[in-house]
Design a protein around this motif. Structure first.
Motif, mmCIF file in Angstrom:
data_model
loop_
_atom_site.group_PDB
_atom_site.id
_atom_site.type_symbol
_atom_site.label_atom_id
_atom_site.label_comp_id
_atom_site.label_asym_id
_atom_site.label_seq_id
_atom_site.Cartn_x
_atom_site.Cartn_y
_atom_site.Cartn_z
ATOM 1 N N ASN A 261 -7.884 3.070 -1.075
ATOM 2 C CA ASN A 261 -6.553 3.383 -0.560
ATOM 3 C C ASN A 261 -6.212 4.834 -0.888
ATOM 4 N N PRO A 262 -6.417 5.748 0.069
ATOM 5 C CA PRO A 262 -6.171 7.185 -0.179
ATOM 6 C C PRO A 262 -4.742 7.512 -0.607
ATOM 7 N N ASP A 263 -3.776 6.630 -0.288
ATOM 8 C CA ASP A 263 -2.384 6.910 -0.616
ATOM 9 C C ASP A 263 -1.999 6.477 -2.034
ATOM 10 N N THR A 264 -2.934 5.864 -2.733
ATOM 11 C CA THR A 264 -2.627 5.384 -4.075
ATOM 12 C C THR A 264 -2.324 6.543 -5.024
ATOM 13 N N LYS A 265 -1.247 6.393 -5.774
ATOM 14 C CA LYS A 265 -0.900 7.371 -6.802
ATOM 15 C C LYS A 265 -1.572 6.946 -8.111
ATOM 16 N N ILE A 266 -2.198 7.892 -8.786
ATOM 17 C CA ILE A 266 -2.971 7.579 -9.989
ATOM 18 C C ILE A 266 -2.453 8.374 -11.175
ATOM 19 N N LYS A 267 -2.237 7.678 -12.284
ATOM 20 C CA LYS A 267 -1.851 8.325 -13.535
ATOM 21 C C LYS A 267 -2.867 7.923 -14.605
ATOM 22 N N VAL A 268 -3.376 8.904 -15.331
ATOM 23 C CA VAL A 268 -4.328 8.642 -16.407
ATOM 24 C C VAL A 268 -3.685 9.030 -17.732
ATOM 25 N N TYR A 269 -3.670 8.103 -18.681
ATOM 26 C CA TYR A 269 -3.060 8.334 -19.991
ATOM 27 C C TYR A 269 -4.137 8.306 -21.069
ATOM 28 N N GLY A 270 -4.156 9.319 -21.910
ATOM 29 C CA GLY A 270 -5.053 9.344 -23.049
ATOM 30 C C GLY A 270 -4.308 8.938 -24.304
ATOM 31 N N LYS A 271 -4.696 7.808 -24.886
ATOM 32 C CA LYS A 271 -4.027 7.308 -26.088
ATOM 33 C C LYS A 271 -5.074 6.719 -27.024
ATOM 34 N N ASN A 272 -4.684 6.478 -28.284
ATOM 35 C CA ASN A 272 -5.634 5.832 -29.176
ATOM 36 C C ASN A 272 -5.625 4.319 -28.938
ATOM 37 N N SER A 273 -6.583 3.635 -29.524
ATOM 38 C CA SER A 273 -6.778 2.211 -29.248
ATOM 39 C C SER A 273 -5.539 1.374 -29.567
ATOM 40 N N LEU A 274 -4.891 1.644 -30.689
ATOM 41 C CA LEU A 274 -3.733 0.839 -31.094
ATOM 42 C C LEU A 274 -2.553 1.036 -30.146
ATOM 43 N N GLU A 275 -2.357 2.270 -29.692
ATOM 44 C CA GLU A 275 -1.277 2.539 -28.732
ATOM 45 C C GLU A 275 -1.539 1.804 -27.422
ATOM 46 N N ILE A 276 -2.789 1.799 -26.982
ATOM 47 C CA ILE A 276 -3.129 1.102 -25.738
ATOM 48 C C ILE A 276 -2.920 -0.399 -25.889
ATOM 49 N N LEU A 277 -3.301 -0.961 -27.025
ATOM 50 C CA LEU A 277 -3.097 -2.397 -27.257
ATOM 51 C C LEU A 277 -1.620 -2.757 -27.163
ATOM 52 N N THR B 253 0.808 -1.218 0.000
ATOM 53 C CA THR B 253 0.000 0.000 0.000
ATOM 54 C C THR B 253 0.843 1.270 0.000
ATOM 55 N N LYS B 254 2.043 1.235 0.534
ATOM 56 C CA LYS B 254 2.862 2.437 0.633
ATOM 57 C C LYS B 254 3.320 2.927 -0.732
ATOM 58 N N SER B 255 3.603 1.997 -1.635
ATOM 59 C CA SER B 255 4.119 2.398 -2.937
ATOM 60 C C SER B 255 3.127 2.088 -4.055
ATOM 61 N N SER B 256 1.850 1.898 -3.705
ATOM 62 C CA SER B 256 0.846 1.533 -4.690
ATOM 63 C C SER B 256 0.661 2.634 -5.733
ATOM 64 N N GLU B 257 0.636 2.217 -7.002
ATOM 65 C CA GLU B 257 0.424 3.163 -8.089
ATOM 66 C C GLU B 257 -0.461 2.507 -9.140
ATOM 67 N N ILE B 258 -1.484 3.219 -9.567
ATOM 68 C CA ILE B 258 -2.416 2.710 -10.566
ATOM 69 C C ILE B 258 -2.292 3.550 -11.820
ATOM 70 N N THR B 259 -2.192 2.882 -12.968
ATOM 71 C CA THR B 259 -2.202 3.583 -14.242
ATOM 72 C C THR B 259 -3.465 3.201 -14.998
#
Length: 299
Positions: free
Chosen positions: A115-131, A87-93
């Motif tokens: 988990n309030p301590d979770t670091k969150i990163k949101v990436y906007g990409k097209n479908s092929l890049e995500i695949l 939980t201390k180093s939890s990161e969600i992308t």
């Protein structure tokens, strides 16, 4: 013998090609060949044979590959358990096509509640890049547009369909088509389009509209598309699932009209993950929240 070598076996069994597997795994052909030779020496039987149909597992090889796949799946589950408990180093992308980022807000709230301590990163990409990123395990899952071409070309990935969507035409309130309740491909002949740089929309335009219409420009900049349409310089296509949330649509400055196309194949919104990535209980909560959010917005 290590887990990487077992990964090579599973990949070769899937692609039936050592060279293609090497490309997918970003390693050399010789590395895979050497690993297979070492495993054959350890187990005492041939794992693959070459034929005109490709590199095919032997009967003994099929059993080994099946057990390798199971072992790799369990290994991934152990990794996920370690991540979920740290939980201390939890990161969600979260990876999402731009039109669906709007729906991730409540998911982020759920993550923070767990988990309030979770670091969150949101990436906007097209479908092929995500695949591509999912295949390389850069993201745990991604929110994308799903259609038959993607399903056929990415059988190594796991797709989960949330909702079917429809193609719409967006025009200025001052456009001559603005009073129409439904449009056909023929109605759009000689119109000028601005096309969003999302793979599916580009494909749709090229497949059904390109021959009889004009393109002003193609872009991934939504503000440019909004301005071109609202100022009646061009029209565009989108999906009902996204355009319903557009401020210009809600204000009435731009009109969204259903496009009737008898040749159109089903098109969905959903998520994708790597076959070796098992969802944790937290992941399932995020996905369920997304499903609920999408359902509420389409009832």
């Amino acid at each position: 013998m290590n887990l990487d070598h077992l990964t090579y076996l599973v990949e070769v069994a899937k692609t039936r090609s050592i060279s293609l597997s090497a490309k997918n795994l970003h390693i050399s052909v010789s590395a895979i060949s050497q690993a297979i030779n070492n495993l054959e020496e350890i187990f005492g039987f041939r794992i693959f044979i070459r034929s005109r149909h490709g590199t095919i597992p032997t009967l003994e090889g099929e059993k080994l590959i099946e057990k390798s796949f199971s072992l790799l799946t369990h290994a991934e589950e152990l990794k996920e358990l370690a991540v979920s408990n740290n939980t201390k180093s939890s990161e969600i992308t979260i990876a999402s096509v731009p039109g669906l980022i709007h729906y991730t807000i409540n998911v982020i709230k759920v993550i923070k509640d767990i988990n309030p301590d979770t670091k969150i990163k949101v990436y906007g990409k097209n479908s092929l890049e995500i695949l591509d990123d999912i295949k390389e395990k850069k993201f745990r899952f991604g929110l994308i547009w799903i259609y038959d071409e993607l399903l056929m070309k990415n059988k190594e990935l796991v797709f989960e369909i949330f909702h079917e969507v429809k193609i719409t035409v967006c025009v200025s309130k001052n456009h001559t088509l603005a009073e129409c309740k439904q449009l056909t491909i023929e109605d759009l002949a000689k119109e000028t389009f601005v096309v969003h740089d999302e793979h599916y929309l580009k494909w749709y335009y090229d497949e059904f509209l390109k021959d009889n219409t004009n393109v002003l420009f193609t872009t991934n900049n939504l503000d440019s598309i909004r301005r071109a349409v609202s100022e009646n310089i061009a029209i565009t296509i989108g999906v009902d699932f996204v355009v319903q949330n557009e401020p210009l649509i809600q204000s009435g400055e731009v009109i969204s009209i259903e496009l009737y196309n008898p040749y159109h194949r089903p098109f969905f919104v959903g998520c994708v993950r790597n076959v070796f990535t098992q969802f944790t209980s937290a992941d399932k909560k995020y996905i369920n929240q997304l499903k609920n959010e999408i359902k509420l917005n389409n009832e």
